[in-house]
Design an enzyme around this catalytic site. Structure first.
Site, PDB file in Angstrom:
ATOM      1  N   ASP A  27      -9.435 -12.135 -13.403  1.00 64.24           N
ATOM      2  CA  ASP A  27      -8.566 -10.955 -13.477  1.00 64.24           C
ATOM      3  C   ASP A  27      -7.785 -10.831 -14.785  1.00 64.24           C
ATOM      4  OD1 ASP A  27      -9.496 -10.473 -10.966  1.00 64.24           O
ATOM      5  OD2 ASP A  27      -7.590 -10.714  -9.933  1.00 64.24           O
ATOM      6  N   GLU A  79     -13.797   3.841  -5.888  1.00 64.31           N
ATOM      7  CA  GLU A  79     -13.168   5.130  -5.621  1.00 64.31           C
ATOM      8  C   GLU A  79     -13.392   5.549  -4.165  1.00 64.31           C
ATOM      9  OE1 GLU A  79     -11.195   6.949  -7.215  1.00 64.31           O
ATOM     10  OE2 GLU A  79     -11.423   6.595  -9.374  1.00 64.31           O
ATOM     11  N   LYS A 127     -15.180  -8.327  -7.950  1.00 68.89           N
ATOM     12  CA  LYS A 127     -14.701  -8.641  -6.600  1.00 68.89           C
ATOM     13  C   LYS A 127     -13.807  -7.525  -6.077  1.00 68.89           C
ATOM     14  CE  LYS A 127     -10.825 -11.571  -8.197  1.00 68.89           C
ATOM     15  NZ  LYS A 127      -9.677 -10.786  -7.730  1.00 68.89           N
ATOM     16  N   VAL A 155      -5.032 -14.931 -13.551  1.00 67.47           N
ATOM     17  CA  VAL A 155      -3.904 -14.403 -12.775  1.00 67.47           C
ATOM     18  C   VAL A 155      -4.398 -13.853 -11.433  1.00 67.47           C
ATOM     19  CG1 VAL A 155      -2.527 -13.827 -14.811  1.00 67.47           C
ATOM     20  CG2 VAL A 155      -4.129 -12.135 -13.933  1.00 67.47           C
ATOM     21  N   CYS A 160      -5.035 -14.530  -6.489  1.00 66.81           N
ATOM     22  CA  CYS A 160      -6.476 -14.582  -6.724  1.00 66.81           C
ATOM     23  C   CYS A 160      -6.962 -15.946  -7.192  1.00 66.81           C
ATOM     24  CB  CYS A 160      -6.862 -13.504  -7.725  1.00 66.81           C
ATOM     25  SG  CYS A 160      -6.601 -11.836  -7.077  1.00 66.81           S
TER      26      CYS A 160
END
Length: 219
Positions: A27, A79, A127, A155, A160
């Site tokens: 991330d 989305e 992910k 992070v 995570c």
């Protein structure tokens, strides 16, 4: 020792030898790391996330030089809530310094920061949940390469990174958590994860320990 007890790699350098170790960079995307993007707009302090970038760059360079498998793990929100369940949405909308519109598919915010961008041939894992193992092909990638040991970084340490570390351990991998290459918006939670990880899920170390091991140096 029992006839059926598997041999344990007790030496740090052997346990995290380049040939069977994967570095997971989790991330380190614009939405999580840069001012003006999603988490910054939600009020998240980013000093700690930005502060680990130099150490992560050094670790990444050492990993590439030694032939460690480097996997770039990024959050990827679909989305129209196609990747969202009702419990997930409910929790995301009440989470600290977060929202349900972070790292939207195809957005600039979902891109990895330039300092840690993937090179050609390095796996990119998308992910939809905190753990890099949930609903992704990470486990298959690691098994195909004969990976025995995993180094999660990035992070946030307590979300995570910790979720990925736990799943790595529970799917049969040795784990090392370098304290200077992971961060949280709340460093008390970061420290709590380090304590928990060292107690139950793997070894807490410094990135220098891994770099020395990957360079074939003794400490």
């Amino acid at each position: 020792m029992s006839l059926y007890e598997p041999p344990i790699l007790t030496n740090f350098a052997a346990r995290f030898a380049p040939a069977h170790t994967a570095l997971l960079i989790i991330d380190m995307q614009k939405d999580f790391c840069l001012d003006g993007y999603a988490t910054s707009r939600a009020g998240r302090p980013l000093d700690a996330a930005q502060g680990i970038v130099p150490a992560l760059q050094s670790l990444l360079i050492a990993a590439r030089r030694a032939g460690v498998l480097v996997c770039h793990v990024g959050f990827w929100t679909l989305e129209h809530h196609l990747s969202d369940t009702a419990p997930w949405l409910a929790q995301r909308r009440r989470a600290t310094y977060a929202s349900d519109r972070i790292a939207m598919e195809g957005s600039e915010g979902a891109e990895f920061i330039p300092e840690l961008a993937p090179e050609p041939g390095e796996p990119v894992i998308r992910k939809h949940r905190y753990s890099a193992f949930k609903g992704t092909d990470l486990d298959m990638v690691l098994r195909a390469r004969g990976i025995r040991s995993v180094v999660p970084t990035g992070v946030s340490t307590n979300v995570c990174v910790e979720s990925t570390l736990r799943d790595a351990f529970e799917t049969g991998h040795y784990t090392a958590l370098p304290r200077d290459t992971c961060a949280s918006w709340d460093m008390e939670l970061h420290e709590a994860t380090l304590k928990t990880a060292n107690a139950r899920f793997g070894l807490v170390c410094d990135s220098a320990d891994l770099i020395h091991a990957w360079n074939g140096e003794t400490r």
